[in-house]
Design an enzyme around this catalytic site. Structure first.
Site, mmCIF file in Angstrom:
data_model
loop_
_atom_site.group_PDB
_atom_site.id
_atom_site.type_symbol
_atom_site.label_atom_id
_atom_site.label_comp_id
_atom_site.label_asym_id
_atom_site.label_seq_id
_atom_site.Cartn_x
_atom_site.Cartn_y
_atom_site.Cartn_z
ATOM 1 N N LYS A 16 4.646 -31.961 -39.025
ATOM 2 C CA LYS A 16 5.234 -30.912 -39.031
ATOM 3 C C LYS A 16 5.467 -30.280 -40.536
ATOM 4 O O LYS A 16 5.683 -29.124 -40.456
ATOM 5 C CB LYS A 16 5.589 -31.224 -37.793
ATOM 6 C CG LYS A 16 4.608 -30.864 -36.140
ATOM 7 C CD LYS A 16 6.352 -30.165 -35.096
ATOM 8 C CE LYS A 16 5.456 -29.723 -33.894
ATOM 9 N NZ LYS A 16 5.854 -31.507 -33.818
ATOM 10 N N SER A 48 11.005 -29.357 -32.423
ATOM 11 C CA SER A 48 9.791 -29.749 -32.608
ATOM 12 C C SER A 48 8.258 -29.134 -32.408
ATOM 13 O O SER A 48 7.964 -29.840 -31.120
ATOM 14 C CB SER A 48 9.543 -31.371 -32.229
ATOM 15 O OG SER A 48 8.970 -32.094 -32.951
ATOM 16 N N SER A 85 5.951 -36.119 -34.714
ATOM 17 C CA SER A 85 6.290 -35.019 -35.393
ATOM 18 C C SER A 85 6.676 -34.782 -36.479
ATOM 19 O O SER A 85 6.590 -33.352 -37.093
ATOM 20 C CB SER A 85 7.104 -34.068 -34.128
ATOM 21 O OG SER A 85 6.987 -33.920 -33.106
#
Length: 508
Positions: free
Chosen positions: A158, A339, A155
């Site tokens: 991102k 997230s 993640s």
């Protein structure tokens, strides 16, 4: 006949014995053998003119150099002796020997850093470790373990998606859902604008997406506009247009457990509440058909709808209503702090569309890289498969993140939005959970602002450390391979080591 002169410049008369006698040295060499002197005298007498010419030539040759120098001095109006003396005393300029190597400028001594994190980095829970730490003020790499090798990010991806969205869309951009008249009497078209936050809950209800628009607001607009035209028949048909996003709704490399466990929805331009069963829960089961669920929710609000089908809006159709998403800045905060995968995919797809690279998963790589280009960091080797980081096929080197976070920490352009949205150790978001920066690692509470990452094949963490010694570090840690849940604690322990060492961090 012209008069001749002797060496002293006095006039002589040819054949004068007295002149010949006076030219002999006072203390010359011993007497010559008998007869030799007379022979020489006779020879000299006979060839006096030739010898005089020869002697004169020799004198001129010996005095030539001095005459030139003297002449130069006389022409300048000064004594010849001064010019000669000056020439004799001048120091010649040395000429460099091209064959002799010239030493380079002295290289400043490098600081010897003594604070080691070797024991923390050797923790087996970190599996295949890649990491890099940079002094944010100087740009110096303090610590590196495979930092230039592109690898899966989980993640942490991102952060790149958010940076690209700020560049391409801007922090104030909003995605808009509209309703237009259909091509058939009594029909309307619900046109998805990519807003996954649109909620089926009543206006005033707080969902997982602060500032989200609500279907009941959109319905009220449509009803008012429809009823304002007496020629309109009763509404009975709803067409669902989700054509803004194309291609697969589910990235082939993703594990479907992400949807079943409630972490990710299908990627569609039309859905409500991120397709959650529970609009108030970050983790909630998602369906295989978010478009159909959104259509059912809107039809229920409108009432009187007997037919729902998929299609596209007619060109130039009259608009009956519109509602918009939170801003990109607000969406980024949500994507980073907990997230949120669905928000990240929404942003990545809108970036690709706005950048002109397409509207499918395949267009995301070019779109995101185009969005990152203005930050001036080399993106060679980077592969962007999705916006959320769920794919094992994403590839970003830790070194890219450390350099991007230097700019994020400096709040260049609009990047301060990312800095403000990051989880903070012990204080905010996914770094404030009970299993993060606990125990001895709590010494770094409040000092680490970073994005967490987790997929089945790795854990990651990247961001900014405000170290104990007052220095600011940017870092990226990848623990890839055979990892387990407690890999998170091993990453926290290594990051706490960076905090304790600060600018004295050793690369040994």
């Amino acid at each position: 006949m012209t008069d001749e002169t002797d060496a002293a410049g006095e006039p002589t008369t040819p054949g004068d014995p007295a002149a010949a006698a006076s030219s002999a040295p006072a203390d010359g060499p011993a007497a010559s053998p008998p007869g030799l002197g007379a022979s020489l005298a006779t020879f000299a007498k006979r060839h006096r003119l030739a010898l005089s010419i020869t002697g004169g030539a020799l004198a001129v040759a010996l005095l030539g150099t001095g005459a030139v120098l003297t002449g130069a001095a006389l022409n300048a109006g000064g004594p010849a002796v001064d010019t000669i003396a000056a020439s004799a005393s001048a120091t010649p300029t040395p000429t460099a020997d091209p064959a002799r190597p010239v030493p380079a400028a002295a290289i400043p001594a490098s600081r010897i850093r003594t604070c080691s994190v070797a024991d923390r980095a050797a923790d087996g829970r970190l599996a295949n470790l890649q990491a890099q730490v940079v002094n944010a003020a100087t740009g110096e790499v303090l610590y590196d373990r495979g930092g230039t090798t592109p690898s899966r990010t989980a993640s942490v991806m991102k952060v790149l998606t958010s940076a690209a969205a700020l560049s391409v869309l801007g922090p104030d951009y909003r995605a808009t859902t509209t309703v237009v008249k259909g091509s058939e009497p009594g029909s309307v078209v619900l046109v998805g604008g990519g807003d996954v936050t649109l909620s089926r809950t009543p206006s005033g209800t707080e969902t997982v997406y602060p500032g989200a628009a609500h279907l009941d607001d959109l319905t009220a607009q449509v009803r008012a506009a429809w009823d304002a035209d007496p020629s309109n028949p009763p509404l009975n048909k709803l067409v669902l247009d989700a054509s803004l996003f194309g291609g697969d709704e589910w990235e082939p490399s993703w594990d479907v457990v992400e949807r079943e466990d409630g972490y990710m929805s299908n990627v569609t331009a039309l859905q409500v509440d991120g397709d959650r069963d529970d609009p108030g829960a970050n983790t909630s089961w998602r369906s295989p058909d978010p478009i159909g669920r959104a259509g059912d929710a809107f039809a229920s609000e409108l009432g009187g709808i007997s037919v729902i089908e998929r299609g596209t809006a007619p060109a130039g159709a009259a608009q009956l209503g519109a509602v918009s998403s939170p801003t990109v800045a607000q969406l980024i905060d949500k994507a980073l702090i907990v997230s949120d995968n669905t928000i990240a995919e929404m942003l990545a797809r809108l970036v690709a569309i706005k950048a002109g690279t397409g509207n499918t998963f395949g267009a995301i790589n070019a779109g995101v890289l185009q969005g990152l280009a203005p930050y001036g960091i080399d993106t060679s080797g980077i592969t962007v498969v999705d916006g959320s980081g769920l794919s094992d096929n994403n590839a970003v080197p830790p070194s890219y993140l450390t350099r991007l976070f230097v700019k994020i920490n400096a709040r260049e352009g609009n990047l301060g939005v990312i800095m403000d949205g990051l989880p903070v150790s012990g204080e905010r978001g996914s770094l404030s959970y009970s299993d993060r920066f606990s125990g001895d690692n709590s010494v770094a509470d409040g000092a680490v602002s970073a994005k967490t990452g987790w997929i089945n094949s790795g854990y990651t963490l990247s961001g900014v450390v405000r170290a104990q010694d007052g220095s600011t570090l940017t870092f990226a840690v990848y623990a890839l391979g055979d990892v387990s849940d407690d890999t998170k604690q091993a990453i926290d322990t290594l990051t706490t080591g960076f905090f304790l060492c600060g600018d004295n961090l050793s690369n040994r």
